[in-house]
Design a protein around this motif. Sequence first.
Motif, PDB file in Angstrom:
ATOM      1  N   GLU A  72      10.544  15.481   1.203  1.00 57.78           N
ATOM      2  CA  GLU A  72       9.796  15.826   2.420  1.00 57.78           C
ATOM      3  C   GLU A  72       8.272  15.758   2.254  1.00 57.78           C
ATOM      4  N   GLY A  73       7.803  15.491   1.028  1.00 60.42           N
ATOM      5  CA  GLY A  73       6.357  15.553   0.781  1.00 60.42           C
ATOM      6  C   GLY A  73       5.541  14.573   1.602  1.00 60.42           C
ATOM      7  N   ASP A  74       6.160  13.445   1.970  1.00 60.67           N
ATOM      8  CA  ASP A  74       5.423  12.444   2.745  1.00 60.67           C
ATOM      9  C   ASP A  74       5.802  12.476   4.229  1.00 60.67           C
ATOM     10  N   GLN A  75       6.404  13.576   4.632  1.00 58.38           N
ATOM     11  CA  GLN A  75       6.833  13.681   6.041  1.00 58.38           C
ATOM     12  C   GLN A  75       5.802  14.385   6.915  1.00 58.38           C
ATOM     13  N   PHE A  76       4.689  14.814   6.322  1.00 55.64           N
ATOM     14  CA  PHE A  76       3.682  15.533   7.119  1.00 55.64           C
ATOM     15  C   PHE A  76       2.309  15.395   6.494  1.00 55.64           C
ATOM     16  N   ILE A  77       1.326  15.607   7.342  1.00 59.80           N
ATOM     17  CA  ILE A  77      -0.040  15.804   6.858  1.00 59.80           C
ATOM     18  C   ILE A  77      -0.589  17.024   7.571  1.00 59.80           C
ATOM     19  N   CYS A  78      -1.255  17.877   6.819  1.00 60.37           N
ATOM     20  CA  CYS A  78      -1.907  19.026   7.434  1.00 60.37           C
ATOM     21  C   CYS A  78      -3.365  18.680   7.697  1.00 60.37           C
ATOM     22  N   ILE A  79      -3.769  18.798   8.940  1.00 60.67           N
ATOM     23  CA  ILE A  79      -5.178  18.674   9.324  1.00 60.67           C
ATOM     24  C   ILE A  79      -5.542  20.022   9.922  1.00 60.67           C
ATOM     25  N   GLU A  80      -6.461  20.711   9.254  1.00 58.73           N
ATOM     26  CA  GLU A  80      -6.651  22.134   9.533  1.00 58.73           C
ATOM     27  C   GLU A  80      -8.118  22.446   9.819  1.00 58.73           C
ATOM     28  N   PRO A  81      -8.476  22.667  11.089  1.00 56.33           N
ATOM     29  CA  PRO A  81      -9.811  23.216  11.351  1.00 56.33           C
ATOM     30  C   PRO A  81      -9.924  24.542  10.605  1.00 56.33           C
ATOM     31  N   ALA A  82     -11.058  24.757   9.952  1.00 58.21           N
ATOM     32  CA  ALA A  82     -11.128  25.904   9.031  1.00 58.21           C
ATOM     33  C   ALA A  82     -12.538  26.454   8.913  1.00 58.21           C
ATOM     34  N   ALA A  83     -12.615  27.690   8.452  1.00 53.27           N
ATOM     35  CA  ALA A  83     -13.877  28.320   8.025  1.00 53.27           C
ATOM     36  C   ALA A  83     -13.585  28.878   6.645  1.00 53.27           C
ATOM     37  N   ILE A  84     -14.112  28.217   5.614  1.00 53.48           N
ATOM     38  CA  ILE A  84     -13.733  28.572   4.237  1.00 53.48           C
ATOM     39  C   ILE A  84     -14.992  28.919   3.440  1.00 53.48           C
ATOM     40  N   TYR A  85     -15.765  27.880   3.065  1.00 56.04           N
ATOM     41  CA  TYR A  85     -17.030  28.156   2.377  1.00 56.04           C
ATOM     42  C   TYR A  85     -18.037  28.738   3.358  1.00 56.04           C
ATOM     43  N   GLN A  86     -17.885  28.384   4.616  1.00 54.26           N
ATOM     44  CA  GLN A  86     -18.750  28.955   5.656  1.00 54.26           C
ATOM     45  C   GLN A  86     -17.966  30.073   6.360  1.00 54.26           C
ATOM     46  N   ALA A  87     -17.749  31.164   5.620  1.00 50.07           N
ATOM     47  CA  ALA A  87     -17.011  32.303   6.183  1.00 50.07           C
ATOM     48  C   ALA A  87     -17.759  32.847   7.397  1.00 50.07           C
ATOM     49  N   GLN A  88     -17.016  33.437   8.326  1.00 50.30           N
ATOM     50  CA  GLN A  88     -17.594  33.961   9.557  1.00 50.30           C
ATOM     51  C   GLN A  88     -17.839  35.465   9.404  1.00 50.30           C
ATOM     52  N   GLN A  89     -18.896  35.952  10.065  1.00 52.79           N
ATOM     53  CA  GLN A  89     -19.212  37.388  10.064  1.00 52.79           C
ATOM     54  C   GLN A  89     -18.875  37.956  11.425  1.00 52.79           C
ATOM     55  N   LEU A  90     -18.300  39.132  11.445  1.00 58.59           N
ATOM     56  CA  LEU A  90     -17.937  39.731  12.730  1.00 58.59           C
ATOM     57  C   LEU A  90     -18.389  41.195  12.742  1.00 58.59           C
ATOM     58  N   ALA A  91     -19.322  41.492  13.658  1.00 55.26           N
ATOM     59  CA  ALA A  91     -19.831  42.866  13.796  1.00 55.26           C
ATOM     60  C   ALA A  91     -18.842  43.703  14.615  1.00 55.26           C
ATOM     61  N   PRO A  92     -18.895  45.032  14.495  1.00 52.81           N
ATOM     62  CA  PRO A  92     -17.998  45.883  15.291  1.00 52.81           C
ATOM     63  C   PRO A  92     -18.086  45.546  16.775  1.00 52.81           C
TER      64      PRO A  92
END
Length: 299
Positions: free
Chosen positions: A248-268
């Motif tokens: 099954e390894g070649d049956q999919f590709i993951c394309i993932e919008p992400a925030a990883i190195y640019q982590a997000q900050q969220l105030a209360p």
Amino acid sequence: MIKIGSMQTNSMVPVLLYTAGGAQCTILREGANLVSWIPANGSEQLFISRCSGSVDGLPVRGGIPLVFPQFAEMGPLPKHGILRNINWDLIAISSQPDCASATLQTECRPFSYPGWPYAFRARLVVELQDQSVFLQFSIQNTGTQTFAFQSAMHAYLRLPGGTPADILGCIPANYFDKQLQSWCEPAMTSPVHINAATDRIYQSPATRLLCQSGTTRLTLQSGGFPEMVIWTPWREGASAIPDLGDDEGDQFICIEPAAIYQAQQLAPGSQWQGRLRLLAETASEPDREPKPASDSTQP
Ligand code: TA6
């Protein structure tokens, strides 16, 4: 007329949405995971492993798992955070002439999870139309302390018959290659041809991409995410994943919008939103780069 499936708000019954034109999708309460999307006159666009569920404790292998507040093993929490294993509540479901939608939500108090001392509300809105499905993932800080988080919409896109994928659009951006453990500059801007194990985190990529594999073509539009992951174990990496078939390894590709190195900050009290729209293309359309996004087409 639009038929809407499950209306029970307190059960674990999956949420099923349909359009009059014949599109349908299924959302699991476990992880609010969109595990199936079949556009009108089309076929299944998302991948689920036949071995999903075969290993205790692992979340569903496929669909569109939601990653929060930690990406991969980049912190003390379980891999990809805490939302994938939580059972979400269905809080709204609706039908309009050309769109069926559902809203799922989960709330977390401080220290509900070891290693995560913050309160938040996570919500996912799914809107189904004949040729597209739109996901809006939001996090509200319901506590008293600011927190930083990583996030992704880990979309498993089905590749029919192990056909390599071309990603057009594209990605004129540096990327971190997790296999090489180093930063790389893109050799070509477009297309990115995927026919081997790949695991990359792109910085500031285009927000509109076209993924094509054989006659399958999907446009992805994202918003709110500064990065993009491309991952597939391909044939060589499948056996290392316990809840994935060796073939099954070649049956999919993951394309993932992400925030990883640019982590997000969220105030209360404040809220963050990430968005992903998948649009099925007809097989008869000629190869082309996706059109530049305009305001009206941005999710
Ligand atoms: O998002 C890409 C990635 O972090 C890959 O490195 C790979 O490990 C993948 O996620 C799958 O993660 P999972 O926890 O679902 O096995």
